[in-house]
Design a protein around this motif. Structure first.
Motif, short mmCIF file in Angstrom:
data_model
loop_
_atom_site.label_atom_id
_atom_site.label_comp_id
_atom_site.label_asym_id
_atom_site.label_seq_id
_atom_site.Cartn_x
_atom_site.Cartn_y
_atom_site.Cartn_z
N ARG A 1 -3.60 -8.18 -5.59
CA ARG A 1 -2.15 -7.98 -5.38
C ARG A 1 -1.89 -6.68 -4.63
O ARG A 1 -2.32 -5.62 -5.07
CB ARG A 1 -1.44 -7.86 -6.73
CG ARG A 1 -1.30 -9.11 -7.51
CD ARG A 1 -0.55 -8.86 -8.82
NE ARG A 1 -1.19 -7.89 -9.68
CZ ARG A 1 -0.65 -6.74 -10.04
NH1 ARG A 1 0.55 -6.39 -9.61
NH2 ARG A 1 -1.28 -5.92 -10.86
N HIS A 2 -1.17 -6.78 -3.53
CA HIS A 2 -0.80 -5.57 -2.78
C HIS A 2 0.38 -5.88 -1.88
O HIS A 2 0.70 -7.04 -1.64
CB HIS A 2 -1.99 -5.09 -1.91
CG HIS A 2 -2.27 -5.99 -0.74
ND1 HIS A 2 -2.89 -7.21 -0.88
CD2 HIS A 2 -1.99 -5.88 0.58
CE1 HIS A 2 -3.01 -7.80 0.30
NE2 HIS A 2 -2.45 -7.02 1.21
N SER A 3 1.02 -4.81 -1.41
CA SER A 3 1.93 -4.97 -0.27
C SER A 3 1.28 -4.21 0.87
O SER A 3 0.49 -3.30 0.64
CB SER A 3 3.33 -4.43 -0.60
OG SER A 3 3.24 -3.07 -0.95
N ASP A 4 1.61 -4.60 2.11
CA ASP A 4 1.01 -3.91 3.26
C ASP A 4 1.75 -2.60 3.52
O ASP A 4 2.94 -2.50 3.26
CB ASP A 4 1.09 -4.81 4.51
CG ASP A 4 0.22 -6.05 4.38
OD1 ASP A 4 -0.65 -6.08 3.48
OD2 ASP A 4 0.40 -6.98 5.18
N VAL A 5 1.03 -1.64 4.07
CA VAL A 5 1.67 -0.35 4.34
C VAL A 5 2.27 -0.29 5.76
O VAL A 5 2.85 0.71 6.15
CB VAL A 5 0.69 0.83 4.14
CG1 VAL A 5 0.38 1.00 2.68
CG2 VAL A 5 -0.57 0.67 4.96
N GLU B 1 4.62 -8.29 -2.73
CA GLU B 1 3.24 -8.46 -3.22
C GLU B 1 2.67 -9.79 -2.72
O GLU B 1 3.35 -10.81 -2.78
CB GLU B 1 3.25 -8.55 -4.74
CG GLU B 1 3.02 -7.26 -5.47
CD GLU B 1 2.95 -7.53 -6.95
OE1 GLU B 1 1.87 -7.34 -7.52
OE2 GLU B 1 3.98 -7.93 -7.53
N HIS B 2 1.43 -9.74 -2.31
CA HIS B 2 0.74 -10.98 -1.96
C HIS B 2 -0.73 -10.84 -2.33
O HIS B 2 -1.21 -9.73 -2.60
CB HIS B 2 0.95 -11.34 -0.48
CG HIS B 2 0.63 -10.25 0.49
ND1 HIS B 2 1.42 -9.14 0.67
CD2 HIS B 2 -0.43 -10.08 1.36
CE1 HIS B 2 0.90 -8.35 1.60
NE2 HIS B 2 -0.24 -8.90 2.02
N ARG B 3 -1.41 -11.94 -2.38
CA ARG B 3 -2.83 -11.94 -2.77
C ARG B 3 -3.51 -13.17 -2.19
O ARG B 3 -2.83 -14.13 -1.79
CB ARG B 3 -2.95 -11.94 -4.30
CG ARG B 3 -2.40 -13.19 -4.92
CD ARG B 3 -2.09 -13.07 -6.39
NE ARG B 3 -3.23 -12.61 -7.14
CZ ARG B 3 -3.26 -12.53 -8.48
NH1 ARG B 3 -2.20 -12.90 -9.18
NH2 ARG B 3 -4.31 -12.11 -9.11
FE LIG Z 1 -1.77 -7.91 3.06
#
Ligand SMILES: [Fe+2]
Ligand SMILES: COc1cc(/C=C/C(=O)SCCNC(=O)CCNC(=O)[C@H](O)C(C)(C)COP(=O)(O)OP(=O)(O)OC[C@H]2O[C@@H](n3cnc4c(N)ncnc43)[C@H](O)[C@@H]2OP(=O)(O)O)ccc1O
Ligand SMILES: O=C(O)CCC(=O)C(=O)O
Length: 361
Positions: A234-238, A292-294
């Motif tokens: 799980r993250h969001s892009d910077v 958030e995406h994964r």
């Molecule tokens: Fe991403």
């Protein structure tokens, strides 16, 4: 050729790490040994594996937007609406030639099919440029559990630098893909900017919204126990904006802002997946959402994806745009130097949306 099961035996987890991370075989090399069980260091905590519980239980889907007539108001409206409500959308008829997309996908396969000795020339330790990096997982030294992904990350500085340092086997295709996508990227940023009262994409705004570009080639090999791990956590892009080309395998999931469910992003041939990154969330003072995406690991297919991260220049100071706060709206983010923000992102494991706290007031 990758080593096979008969030639590679792992006595303990440290030997796996040595083989995958330090020797540069990546998880692709590990997968190709024929390994039958997931090594311990790839086992994610239980809560990170619960994805199926919340997937496909709803009819939710991220918008698919047709850009055939990009100057129609309704296209701009659909894009800005998706950026506010989903932070994610797909675009079709975007004007980037399909051949360019096919070529970069083929080049990605060619790069990852190189022998380990060739790919290892581009690891952090060996690469002749800090702008070219072949690696595995996300931040192996900071992660409690590793991710089932290898990548080649190419930060664009100049054509001359790319000619000198990017791998021959995928350089021209990656550059062509980046260059041919710029018209679409500019259009998307113009729409998103106008809706924030940014009248035009002048030099200053171009530098803030698309002052630096990074192209990643991602490879997710077949995984022996896909339910126990993740391709990407799980993250969001910077970035300000990410445009992502995926193949036909699937596995990308996005967290719905309205329900909290994980929603699959089905592969649509010839499309791009577009997502808002943290830098745009900050500059829009939270109007546009980086979500958030994964990516799930896959037990039967190899998968590739090719994101273009469209970013501010590393030295840019980013914060809520004056155009957004002019009406008296309270800024919810402070000004930060973009490279400080990105360094903070890279020095920890993926942790959902936590990076953006770095810029919260
Ligand atoms: Fe991403
Ligand atoms: C890889 O899997 C990923 C990646 C992502 C990425 C999402 C994005 O949105 S990428 C867009 C990021 N923006 C930019 O690259 C533009 C601005 N760039 C910069 O400001 C700088 O290039 C820098 C990124 C801050 C690096 O500066 P510098 O301090 O000079 O360089 P290092 O010391 O080499 O790096 C610091 C630290 O970060 C790690 N790192 C750097 N680049 C990468 C990379 N491309 N991929 C992975 N990790 C990287 C590096 O390992 C360093 O840590 P050490 O512990 O090794 O010292 C989303 C999801 C993914 O799964
Ligand atoms: O492979 C994908 O579909 C998404 C990859 C991703 O989220 C990233 O590289 O930031």
């Amino acid at each position: 050729m990758a080593p096979t099961l008969s030639t590679v035996q792992f006595a303990n987890p440290a030997e796996v790490t040595e083989f995958v991370v330090n020797k540069g075989n990546g998880v692709k090399g590990l997968s190709e040994t024929g390994i039958k069980a997931l090594p311990d260091q790839y086992i994610q905590p239980f809560e990170e594996r619960l994805i199926n519980k919340f997937v496909n239980e709803t009819d939710e889907a991220i918008p698919v937007i047709d850009m055939s007539n990009p100057d129609e108001d309704k296209v701009a409206e659909a894009i800005c609406d998706a950026a506010e409500k989903w932070g994610f959308f797909q675009v079709i008829n975007h004007g980037v030639p399909l051949e360019v997309l096919d070529n970069v996908k083929a080049a990605t396969h060619r790069f990852f099919n190189l022998p380990v000795e060739e790919k290892s020339r581009f690891t952090k330790e060996n690469s002749l440029s800090t702008n070219v990096r072949f690696g595995t997982s996300f931040s192996p030294r900071a992660e409690k559990a590793l991710e089932w992904k290898d990548y080649l990350s190419l930060f664009f500085v100049s054509d001359a630098e790319a000619q000198q340092f990017w791998p021959d086997i995928c350089r021209n295709e990656a550059l062509e893909y980046m260059n041919k996508s710029k018209t679409m990227v500019r259009k998307l940023l113009e729409y998103l900017g106008k809706n924030l009262n940014v009248k035009e994409l002048d030099e200053t705004k171009e530098s803030l919204f698309m002052g630096s570009i990074r192209v990643n080639l991602n490879y997710y090999p077949i995984c022996p126990n896909p339910d126990l791990t993740v391709g990407v956590g799980r993250h969001s892009d910077v970035s300000a904006l990410t445009i992502l080309l995926q193949d036909q395998i699937g596995g990308l999931h996005v967290r719905s802002l309205s329900s909290g469910n994980w929603v699959h992003v089905p592969p649509v041939p010839g499309s791009f997946v577009i997502n808002i990154g943290d830098a745009m969330q900050i500059m829009s003072n939270g109007r546009y959402k980086s979500v958030e995406h994964r990516v799930l690991a896959n037990g039967s297919n190899n998968r590739i994806s090719v994101p273009i991260f469209v970013n501010p220049k590393p030295e840019s100071v980013i914060g809520p745009l004056p155009e957004v706060t002019a009406n008296g709206e309270e800024p919810i983010y402070r000004d930060v130097v973009y490279s400080d923000y990105v360094r903070y992102f890279f020095k920890k494991a993926h942790d959902g949306k936590k990076t953006v706290d770095f810029a919260k007031i």
